[in-house]
Design a protein around this motif. Structure first.
Motif: not given
Length: 90
Positions: A51, A64, A67-68, A70-72, A74-75
């Motif tokens: 992660y 925030q 985090h967004l 990192a999510d993008q 990782e996607t």
């Protein structure tokens, strides 16, 4: 590898970033660098579980937003399953 665009929305505000992937070298562990308007604003590195965690935040981005991002990332770069798993028959 070429940089790729990332767009996130926070509180109805759309923000655009560009992400570059860098190989680990010379002891550096930050693998992804994030830029906004050509300025480096954050870096991420994979943790032992693959992660992403924040490595640097020179742009002082809100948690925030980080985090967004990192999510993008990782996607965009899904984690590959370990291909060296031993198959055991019952």
């Amino acid at each position: 590898m070429e940089n790729f665009p990332v767009t996130i929305s926070v509180n109805k505000s759309v923000q655009h970033f560009e992400v570059g992937e860098y190989l680990h070298h010379n002891g550096e562990t930050c693998k992804f660098k994030v830029f906004k308007n050509g300025v480096w604003v954050a870096s991420f590195e994979p943790d032992p579980h693959e992660y992403l965690r924040v490595c640097n935040n020179p742009g002082k981005l809100e948690e925030q937003v980080l985090h967004l991002l990192a999510d993008q990332i990782e996607t965009h770069h899904p984690i590959q399953m370990n291909e060296n798993i031993i198959n055991v028959k019952p």
